[in-house]
Enzyme design. Structure first.
Site, short mmCIF file in Angstrom:
data_model
loop_
_atom_site.label_atom_id
_atom_site.label_comp_id
_atom_site.label_asym_id
_atom_site.label_seq_id
_atom_site.Cartn_x
_atom_site.Cartn_y
_atom_site.Cartn_z
N TYR A 197 -12.44 -16.07 -0.19
CA TYR A 197 -12.27 -14.64 0.13
C TYR A 197 -11.29 -13.98 -0.84
O TYR A 197 -11.61 -12.98 -1.48
CB TYR A 197 -11.77 -14.47 1.58
CG TYR A 197 -11.19 -13.09 1.85
CD1 TYR A 197 -12.01 -11.97 1.84
CD2 TYR A 197 -9.83 -12.91 2.10
CE1 TYR A 197 -11.48 -10.68 2.07
CE2 TYR A 197 -9.30 -11.65 2.33
CZ TYR A 197 -10.13 -10.54 2.31
OH TYR A 197 -9.60 -9.29 2.53
N THR B 113 -6.44 -6.51 -0.75
CA THR B 113 -5.58 -7.30 0.12
C THR B 113 -4.41 -7.92 -0.64
O THR B 113 -4.52 -8.18 -1.85
CB THR B 113 -6.43 -8.42 0.77
OG1 THR B 113 -5.56 -9.39 1.36
CG2 THR B 113 -7.28 -9.16 -0.27
N ASP B 114 -3.34 -8.21 0.09
CA ASP B 114 -2.21 -8.94 -0.52
C ASP B 114 -2.56 -10.40 -0.78
O ASP B 114 -1.82 -11.10 -1.48
CB ASP B 114 -0.95 -8.83 0.35
CG ASP B 114 -1.12 -9.43 1.75
OD1 ASP B 114 -2.25 -9.83 2.11
OD2 ASP B 114 -0.11 -9.50 2.48
N GLU B 115 -3.69 -10.87 -0.23
CA GLU B 115 -4.02 -12.30 -0.37
C GLU B 115 -4.36 -12.67 -1.82
O GLU B 115 -4.39 -13.84 -2.16
CB GLU B 115 -5.16 -12.68 0.58
CG GLU B 115 -4.79 -12.36 2.02
CD GLU B 115 -5.70 -12.97 3.07
OE1 GLU B 115 -6.35 -13.99 2.79
OE2 GLU B 115 -5.73 -12.42 4.19
N LYS C 27 -11.87 -11.10 -3.74
CA LYS C 27 -11.18 -9.79 -3.77
C LYS C 27 -10.39 -9.64 -5.09
O LYS C 27 -10.34 -8.56 -5.66
CB LYS C 27 -10.23 -9.67 -2.56
CG LYS C 27 -10.92 -9.53 -1.22
CD LYS C 27 -11.77 -8.28 -1.05
CE LYS C 27 -10.97 -7.01 -1.03
NZ LYS C 27 -11.83 -5.83 -0.69
P1 NAD Z 1 -14.62 -5.85 8.36
O1 NAD Z 1 -15.19 -7.20 8.11
O2 NAD Z 1 -14.17 -5.50 9.74
O3 NAD Z 1 -15.68 -4.73 7.94
C1 NAD Z 1 -16.40 -4.81 6.75
C2 NAD Z 1 -17.52 -3.77 6.79
O4 NAD Z 1 -18.21 -3.85 5.53
C3 NAD Z 1 -18.55 -3.99 7.89
O5 NAD Z 1 -18.86 -2.78 8.55
C4 NAD Z 1 -19.77 -4.53 7.15
O6 NAD Z 1 -21.00 -4.21 7.77
C5 NAD Z 1 -19.62 -3.85 5.78
N1 NAD Z 1 -20.29 -4.64 4.72
C6 NAD Z 1 -20.17 -5.97 4.49
N2 NAD Z 1 -20.98 -6.32 3.47
C7 NAD Z 1 -21.59 -5.19 3.04
C8 NAD Z 1 -22.52 -4.91 2.01
N3 NAD Z 1 -23.01 -5.88 1.22
N4 NAD Z 1 -22.91 -3.65 1.83
C9 NAD Z 1 -22.44 -2.64 2.62
N5 NAD Z 1 -21.59 -2.86 3.63
C10 NAD Z 1 -21.15 -4.11 3.83
O7 NAD Z 1 -13.44 -5.68 7.32
P2 NAD Z 1 -12.06 -4.91 7.47
O8 NAD Z 1 -11.06 -5.80 8.11
O9 NAD Z 1 -12.31 -3.57 8.01
O10 NAD Z 1 -11.62 -4.79 5.93
C11 NAD Z 1 -12.00 -3.66 5.15
C12 NAD Z 1 -11.47 -3.84 3.74
O11 NAD Z 1 -10.04 -3.94 3.78
C13 NAD Z 1 -11.96 -5.10 3.03
O12 NAD Z 1 -12.23 -4.78 1.70
C14 NAD Z 1 -10.79 -6.06 3.14
O13 NAD Z 1 -10.78 -6.96 2.05
C15 NAD Z 1 -9.62 -5.10 3.10
N6 NAD Z 1 -8.40 -5.57 3.78
C16 NAD Z 1 -8.46 -6.02 5.07
C17 NAD Z 1 -7.29 -6.41 5.71
C18 NAD Z 1 -7.29 -6.88 7.16
O14 NAD Z 1 -6.26 -7.35 7.65
N7 NAD Z 1 -8.40 -6.77 7.88
C19 NAD Z 1 -6.06 -6.36 5.03
C20 NAD Z 1 -6.04 -5.89 3.72
C21 NAD Z 1 -7.22 -5.50 3.10
P1 TYD Z 2 -6.63 -14.14 10.16
O1 TYD Z 2 -6.60 -13.14 11.28
O2 TYD Z 2 -7.89 -14.89 9.92
O3 TYD Z 2 -6.14 -13.37 8.84
P2 TYD Z 2 -5.78 -13.97 7.35
O4 TYD Z 2 -6.31 -15.34 7.23
O5 TYD Z 2 -6.51 -13.00 6.48
O6 TYD Z 2 -4.29 -13.90 7.25
O7 TYD Z 2 -5.48 -15.19 10.41
C1 TYD Z 2 -4.13 -14.79 10.52
C2 TYD Z 2 -3.30 -16.06 10.62
O8 TYD Z 2 -3.63 -16.72 11.85
C3 TYD Z 2 -3.58 -17.07 9.51
O9 TYD Z 2 -2.36 -17.71 9.16
C4 TYD Z 2 -4.52 -18.07 10.17
C5 TYD Z 2 -4.10 -18.05 11.63
N1 TYD Z 2 -5.17 -18.32 12.62
C6 TYD Z 2 -4.97 -19.29 13.60
O10 TYD Z 2 -3.91 -19.93 13.66
N2 TYD Z 2 -5.97 -19.50 14.51
C7 TYD Z 2 -7.14 -18.82 14.48
O11 TYD Z 2 -8.04 -19.08 15.34
C8 TYD Z 2 -7.32 -17.81 13.48
C9 TYD Z 2 -8.60 -17.02 13.40
C10 TYD Z 2 -6.30 -17.61 12.56
#
Ligand code: NAD
Ligand code: TYD
Length: 385
Positions: free
Chosen positions: A184, A159-161, A188
């Site tokens: 989080y 992630t960019d975070e 990461k």
């Molecule tokens: P998500 O929470 O929707 O899915 C995570 C999956 O991982 C789930 O299916 C869960 O069951 C599985 N999991 C969790 N713990 C586990 C464990 N101990 N063993 C095996 N499986 C396990 O997450 P996502 O949004 O699909 O994100 C996927 C990846 O992309 C993550 O690594 C996240 O950091 C990264 N990412 C997400 C975003 C975003 O905006 N969602 C952006 C950039 C990077």
């Molecule tokens: P989120 O979807 O949790 O992603 P991330 O924290 O990884 O960026 O949140 C996106 C943005 O929205 C973040 O600035 C937090 C804000 N947010 C709210 O304002 N209200 C909410 O209920 C949630 C879940 C997030």
């Protein structure tokens, strides 16, 4: 609505303007007969990755390793059940021996590591699981990978975070120093460091991709966009943290999928690639757009839907702004996104309104308890499904 949406260079990836993944022929050819282990394939991005990739690559074997936590939605993958090049194994990366056993048995050529605890607010409330899965789980997977006779390419999805927060100006580049704000993002960041260390120390072939906020179908409705769509549909309050002025750089999930394949097949070993949609928006602008789209689709009065917005106490350590400079993946790997924030949001709203059975299956006890816990103190009632 988006503060900046640039006109994107027209490069060779992905082919065509369709949102469906279409890989270049040379890439498809190079993946024939390969075995791809996908961790976390039952979550949001992993499911989109598998739904796009498994049918596109019928001569490549995919195995999904997932613990099926609260965030997983196995039904998302029903369309793959009958395909001979897809299989699933339930396993928890926190269990070292089991992880090793599965990796040894499948002997992947490529590992896409998506599995993680992924919600920032949950990491603030209960960080332990984030360290266990994101740090220790990644370590177990790395150990299993380096133990194979033929070591695979290990693609770490990050992630960019990890870079922390930007002010009003500037962008994250691959050399921006790590400065994570939440448990989080710190977990990461730790996992990124481990992956890099395994590349340098053990010669593991790796890619790390750091992507901006994803949105689109199959995202668990604890994250901003799906939570707001469903609350707006149902006339529940829309809890916006602080003043809603935090900025995120949004990327439609299938554009992330094409970027992952681009970095894997056109990228270089040991390198990091930032991925972003060049589509920045303030949270309040996103929420207002969702209100208008939901109002239109459900024939409600837009002003009435917008009146559900509540400014609630902020997230501690809330990063102000994320913005990605994706020049490296564009120029080295020829990738570009295809979906604009406007069209992507329209598609996402339509998808959630049309998939009520999927949404209802998210409404399990764990999710209800989380909504109650996170929002009760903020708005006096659970913003529950
Ligand atoms: P998500 O929470 O929707 O899915 C995570 C999956 O991982 C789930 O299916 C869960 O069951 C599985 N999991 C969790 N713990 C586990 C464990 N101990 N063993 C095996 N499986 C396990 O997450 P996502 O949004 O699909 O994100 C996927 C990846 O992309 C993550 O690594 C996240 O950091 C990264 N990412 C997400 C975003 C975003 O905006 N969602 C952006 C950039 C990077
Ligand atoms: P989120 O979807 O949790 O992603 P991330 O924290 O990884 O960026 O949140 C996106 C943005 O929205 C973040 O600035 C937090 C804000 N947010 C709210 O304002 N209200 C909410 O209920 C949630 C879940 C997030």
């Amino acid at each position: 609505m988006p503060r900046r949406v640039s006109s994107l260079d027209n490069q060779d990836w992905p082919v065509g303007s369709s949102a469906r993944l279409r890989l270049p022929e040379d890439v498809k050819e190079s993946l024939k007969g390969r075995r791809v282990l996908v961790t976390g394939g039952s979550g949001f991005i992993g499911a989109n990755f598998l739904l796009e990739s498994v049918p596109e690559l019928p001569e490549t074997s995919f195995r999904n390793l997932d613990a099926l936590t609260y965030a997983a939605h196995p039904d998302s993958l029903i369309p793959l059940a009958a395909l001979p090049n897809y299989s699933f194994v339930r396993a928890d990366l926190r269990e070292r021996e089991r992880t090793q056993e599965i990796v040894r048995e499948f002997a992947p050529d490529i590992i896409f590591h998506f599995a993680a605890e992924s919600h920032v607010d949950r990491s603030i409330a209960a960080p332990a699981a984030f360290i266990e899965t994101n740090v220790l789980g990644t370590f177990h997977l790395l150990e299993a990978a380096r133990g194979l006779a033929k070591t695979p390419v290990f693609h770490h999805v990050s992630t960019d975070e990890v870079y922390g927060s930007l002010g009003e100006e500037g962008y994250f580049v691959e050399t921006t120093p790590y400065d994570p704000s939440s448990p989080y993002s710190a977990s990461k960041a730790s996992s990124d460091h481990l992956v890099r260390a395994y590349a340098r120390t053990y010669g593991l072939r790796t890619r790390i991709t750091n992507c901006s906020n994803n949105y689109g179908p199959y995202q668990f409705p604890e994250k901003l966009i799906p939570l707001m769509i469903l609350n707006a549909r149902d006339g529940r309050e829309l809890p916006v943290y602080g003043q809603g002025t935090n900025v995120r750089d949004w990327l439609f999930v299938t554009d992330h999928v094409s970027a992952l394949w681009a970095a894997l097949s056109r990228g270089r070993d040991g390198e990091t690639y930032n991925i972003g949609g060049n589509a920045e928006a303030r949270n309040i602008d996103i929420v207002q757009s969702i209100c208008d789209l939901v109002a239109q689709a459900t024939e409600q009065d837009p002003a009435k839907v917008r009146s559900l917005i509540r400014f609630v106490p902020d997230r501690p350590g809330h990063d102000l702004r994320y913005a990605i400079d994706a020049t490296k993946i564009r120029t080295e790997c020829g990738w570009r996104p295809t979906e604009s924030l406007k069209t992507g949001l329209e598609r996402t709203v339509r998808w959630y309104l049309a998939h009520d059975a999927w949404v209802k299956a998210c409404s399990h006890q764990d999710h209800k308890a989380w909504l109650e816990k996170n929002y009760q103190a903020r708005i006096g009632s659970g913003a529950s499904l």
